[in-house]
Design a protein around this motif. Structure first.
Motif: not given
Length: 255
Positions: A157-163, A173-185, A210-214
């Motif tokens: 998953s690229g969602v990476w929501q981890e409460p 780490f989560l905030e820096a690399h979350r795929p769905n919010t850093h997909a442009a990289g 959502p990961t595939a869409a992002a």
């Protein structure tokens, strides 16, 4: 020592699709690894690092991708941080989700040193990576950092929501690399995202979709939509199925 043998009935060795390969154990940059390599005398043209899932180990991936050796690709099976031979490194007080993400964080941090050790051992070669579940987190992050020829992220998953993850270094780490919010990289690295449509750990609608869409939007915006592939497999739960593995192999073998 050279031992004569009968070419009509040679030594019994590990085989994949009728092709022999060899298995070695090495510690590379401090990381215990198993290596699946072509027979002695056959040149390597690339490497593929295979990252296992949480609570697993390198031995569980032996033979899964060994058919790559017939194409001259060496398969590198590391123990991820805090796993396999490295469980004793686990810091105290982690909850289950923090354990997973501390493993991911450490495994990603040591990836450049592992790559350097591979370069030293085999010379500079193109490197692919494939990871399942937690290993998919690792592959998506390493692909985001660059340097891979191809990347395959399976049952992940690229969602990476981890409460449940509260440690500051892990939140960072989560905030820096979350795929769905850093997909442009991630573009232009060719990337396969593959999931089972019956995965109870990562339900398709909440994770794969959502990961595939992002990722699809990011690759389209970068002008290389053909470099991203999303695939789902009917009836497959949270495991790497044979058809999923075969799809990953075909993706990794592409030029």
């Amino acid at each position: 020592m050279t031992r004569p043998f009968n070419p009509a009935d040679p030594h019994a060795t590990p085989m994949a699709d009728g092709h022999p390969y060899r298995v070695e154990r090495r510690v590379l940059a401090g990381v215990p690894c198993l290596l699946e390599l072509p027979p002695e005398g056959q040149p390597l043209r690339g490497l593929c690092v295979v990252y296992h899932g949480a609570w697993a180990n390198k031995e569980g991936k032996l033979g899964v991708y060994a058919a790559l050796t017939a194409a001259g690709v060496g398969v590198v099976l590391p123990d991820s941080a805090l796993h396999g031979e490295r469980q004793a490194d686990t810091p105290p007080g982690l909850n289950a989700r923090e354990y997973v993400w501390e493993s991911v964080r450490r495994t990603v941090a040591e990836a450049p040193a592992l790559r350097g050790a591979l370069d030293e051992a085999f010379g500079p070669l193109p490197v692919d990576a494939v990871g399942s579940s937690m290993g998919g987190y690792v592959v998506l992050t390493i692909a985001h950092l660059g340097g891979l020829r191809r990347a395959a992220a399976l049952i992940t998953s690229g969602v990476w929501q981890e409460p449940e993850v509260e440690r500051p270094e892990l939140r960072a780490f989560l905030e820096a690399h979350r795929p769905n919010t850093h997909a442009a990289g991630l573009p232009p690295t060719p990337l396969l995202l593959a999931s089972g449509d019956s995965d109870p750990t990562f339900p398709l609608a909440a994770h794969h979709a959502p990961t595939a869409a992002a990722l699809g939007a990011a690759y389209a915006a970068a002008g290389c939509p053909q470099a991203f592939t999303a695939a789902t497999f009917a009836g497959v739960g949270h495991y790497t199925s044979r058809h999923m593995r075969d799809a990953a192999m075909a993706f990794l073998r592409a030029e």
